[in-house]
Design a protein around this motif. Structure first.
Motif, PDB file in Angstrom:
ATOM      1  N   ALA A 294      35.344  50.309  34.818  1.00 29.23           N
ATOM      2  CA  ALA A 294      36.219  49.579  33.870  1.00 29.23           C
ATOM      3  C   ALA A 294      37.425  50.325  33.611  1.00 29.23           C
ATOM      4  CB  ALA A 294      35.380  49.320  32.622  1.00 29.23           C
ATOM      5  N   GLU A 295      37.355  51.828  33.705  1.00 30.98           N
ATOM      6  CA  GLU A 295      38.398  52.798  33.506  1.00 30.98           C
ATOM      7  C   GLU A 295      39.513  52.409  34.695  1.00 30.98           C
ATOM      8  OE1 GLU A 295      36.630  56.492  32.970  1.00 30.98           O
ATOM      9  OE2 GLU A 295      36.532  56.118  30.749  1.00 30.98           O
ATOM     10  N   SER A 296      38.999  52.124  35.662  1.00 28.41           N
ATOM     11  CA  SER A 296      39.778  51.969  36.990  1.00 28.41           C
ATOM     12  C   SER A 296      40.351  50.608  37.134  1.00 28.41           C
ATOM     13  CB  SER A 296      39.009  52.441  38.270  1.00 28.41           C
ATOM     14  OG  SER A 296      39.689  52.017  39.385  1.00 28.41           O
ATOM     15  N   LYS A 297      39.433  49.506  36.793  1.00 34.37           N
ATOM     16  CA  LYS A 297      39.863  48.118  37.207  1.00 34.37           C
ATOM     17  C   LYS A 297      40.365  47.455  35.906  1.00 34.37           C
ATOM     18  CE  LYS A 297      39.057  48.551  41.328  1.00 34.37           C
ATOM     19  NZ  LYS A 297      40.350  48.556  42.480  1.00 34.37           N
ATOM     20  N   GLY A 298      40.059  48.010  34.790  1.00 33.65           N
ATOM     21  CA  GLY A 298      40.517  47.173  33.510  1.00 33.65           C
ATOM     22  C   GLY A 298      40.060  45.532  33.434  1.00 33.65           C
ATOM     23  N   GLY A 299      40.962  44.886  33.295  1.00 32.28           N
ATOM     24  CA  GLY A 299      40.682  43.360  33.041  1.00 32.28           C
ATOM     25  C   GLY A 299      39.956  42.714  34.388  1.00 32.28           C
ATOM     26  N   GLN A 300      39.988  43.377  35.502  1.00 33.10           N
ATOM     27  CA  GLN A 300      39.302  42.712  36.635  1.00 33.10           C
ATOM     28  C   GLN A 300      37.790  43.051  36.884  1.00 33.10           C
ATOM     29  OE1 GLN A 300      41.279  44.543  40.246  1.00 33.10           O
ATOM     30  NE2 GLN A 300      43.158  44.359  39.299  1.00 33.10           N
ATOM     31  N   THR A 301      37.288  43.825  35.892  1.00 36.05           N
ATOM     32  CA  THR A 301      35.798  44.352  35.897  1.00 36.05           C
ATOM     33  C   THR A 301      35.028  43.069  35.864  1.00 36.05           C
ATOM     34  OG1 THR A 301      36.638  46.309  34.855  1.00 36.05           O
ATOM     35  CG2 THR A 301      34.321  45.671  34.824  1.00 36.05           C
ATOM     36  N   ARG A 302      35.279  42.154  35.156  1.00 39.18           N
ATOM     37  CA  ARG A 302      34.266  40.916  34.913  1.00 39.18           C
ATOM     38  C   ARG A 302      34.535  40.149  36.236  1.00 39.18           C
ATOM     39  NH1 ARG A 302      34.657  36.595  30.519  1.00 39.18           N
ATOM     40  NH2 ARG A 302      32.347  36.337  31.229  1.00 39.18           N
ATOM     41  N   ALA A 303      35.594  39.864  36.942  1.00 44.86           N
ATOM     42  CA  ALA A 303      35.496  39.232  38.065  1.00 44.86           C
ATOM     43  C   ALA A 303      34.649  40.028  38.948  1.00 44.86           C
ATOM     44  CB  ALA A 303      36.908  38.960  38.387  1.00 44.86           C
ATOM     45  N   ILE A 304      34.985  41.276  39.103  1.00 43.65           N
ATOM     46  CA  ILE A 304      34.171  42.215  40.054  1.00 43.65           C
ATOM     47  C   ILE A 304      32.757  41.827  39.902  1.00 43.65           C
ATOM     48  CG2 ILE A 304      33.943  44.569  40.836  1.00 43.65           C
ATOM     49  CD1 ILE A 304      36.655  44.879  40.449  1.00 43.65           C
ATOM     50  N   LEU A 305      32.327  42.070  39.026  1.00 43.47           N
ATOM     51  CA  LEU A 305      30.761  42.071  38.460  1.00 43.47           C
ATOM     52  C   LEU A 305      30.268  40.656  38.693  1.00 43.47           C
ATOM     53  CD1 LEU A 305      30.616  44.068  34.880  1.00 43.47           C
ATOM     54  CD2 LEU A 305      29.978  44.912  37.277  1.00 43.47           C
TER      55      LEU A 305
END
Length: 379
Positions: A294-305
């Protein structure tokens, strides 16, 4: 015989070359995954690139699904991910996502969700989490949960020890939050999120077992039963003091670290990302890796998960299987180079044999010329 040996060498080169071409993409991905296994951001990048290489349409499909579920946050995460990966998104779809974000952030929607979180103690977005934390900061939420579960414990009924432990820890952390003027707020938010995830059944099975064991250790049961027997939500100050006495701070290290990591995910990627993390995690190490992601990807985290699941946090395939792909590729490469060596040696040997044969024929021809000349002299 020589032609057969040369032909077998050519066949070996061709077979090994084809095997290398087939194995190389898988071996390349396996090697990259093995190299990135300790870095969740790099690991997710490698796996996303492989997943999206031949199926970029999955991005727009997930955006449509998120919008249909009225999950603007997730839809926007996929838009950000598409932009990061240089994947085009339909303009009309982008406008729909932007409109959904505006609606979700509207004052009326925020007020409604805030009230829901404050009253029920359940959070699934920023607004409802704000209400939940507000209730916990005013100790109402935690006292309510401790008194309810504590009475179950005192009466020998089924007790949710995890909720009990989290709420007890929350009361102690709330006091620290006031003292530090909000410095412990991420930890306070993390405890609330774990507690809410437990209430709505969004806590992974493995993480639930681990957190349950940890929560049991932070509560002095006899002291808590005594505090609950005389406590009440209507007397928050007195009840909070009694409950805090039952909290074993020295036993709460692991649970506090978990809550801090959850708070980091929520702070960098949003409340729903933190809840998604708790749902897929099997232990505190998964949550810690999610915090780094999350610290690296921010708002993209949910999409990645959403796309990779728990595979975004750790190796989806066993390291042994990945190593086999790399070893197989190296083996075929060795075979290819060996076949080239054998082909070159046999080709050189055949050339030398032909050259030697031509030299021998020329020498024989040169030796036969004087004899022919003598024979031609009249007797």
């Amino acid at each position: 015989m020589n032609r057969w040996r040369l032909g077998s060498a050519v066949a070996g080169v061709a077979v090994c070359a084809i095997a290398c071409a087939l194995l190389w993409p898988r071996a390349r991905d396996a090697g990259a995954i093995l190299a990135a296994q300790d870095d969740p951001a790099a690991l997710s990048d490698v796996q996303l690139n492989a997943a999206l290489r031949n199926n970029q349409a999955v991005i727009e499909q997930n955006i449509e699904t998120a919008l249909a579920a009225e999950d603007a946050d997730l839809a926007n995460g996929f838009v950000d991910l598409a932009r990061e990966k240089n994947i085009p998104v339909n303009d009309e779809l982008s406008r729909r996502v932007a409109a959904a974000i505006v609606e979700e952030n509207s004052s009326s929607h925020f007020a409604k969700r805030f009230a829901t979180g404050l009253v029920t103690g359940n959070a699934d977005d920023v607004a409802s989490l704000s209400g939940t934390i507000a209730g916990d900061l005013f100790v109402f939420g935690d006292i309510r949960d401790v008194v309810r579960e504590g009475k179950h414990l005192a009466m020998g009924e089924d007790t949710d020890h995890l909720i009990l432990g989290l709420a007890t820890a929350g009361l102690a952390v709330t006091a620290a939050t006031y003292v530090s003027v909000g410095g412990a707020l991420p930890l306070r938010a993390g405890l609330s999120l774990v507690k809410d995830a437990r209430k709505v059944g969004r806590l992974g099975e493995g993480l639930t077992k681990w957190a349950g064991r940890s929560a049991r250790e932070v509560v002095d049961t006899p002291l808590l039963q005594q505090a609950v027997a005389t406590g009440s939500v209507m007397r928050p100050g007195q009840t909070m003091t009694a409950i805090k006495a039952a909290f074993r701070a020295e036993k709460a290290g692991a649970l506090v670290r978990l809550a801090k990591d959850v708070g980091r995910v929520g702070e960098k990627a949003g409340t729903r990302a933190a809840l998604d993390t708790l749902r897929i995690s099997e232990g505190p190490k998964d949550v810690a890796r999610a915090a780094r992601l999350a610290e690296s990807k921010g708002g993209q985290t949910r999409a990645i998960l959403k796309l990779l699941g728990r595979g975004a946090l750790l190796l989806a395939a066993g390291a042994f299987n990945l190593t086999l792909w790399v070893f197989g590729a190296l083996l075929t490469l060795f075979g290819f180079l060996s076949s080239i060596k054998a082909f070159t040696e046999r080709l050189t040997y055949a050339w030398l044999r032909r050259k030697k044969a031509r030299r021998l024929r020329r020498q024989l021809a040169e030796a036969s010329q004087p004899a022919l000349a003598i024979a031609a002299i009249p007797g």
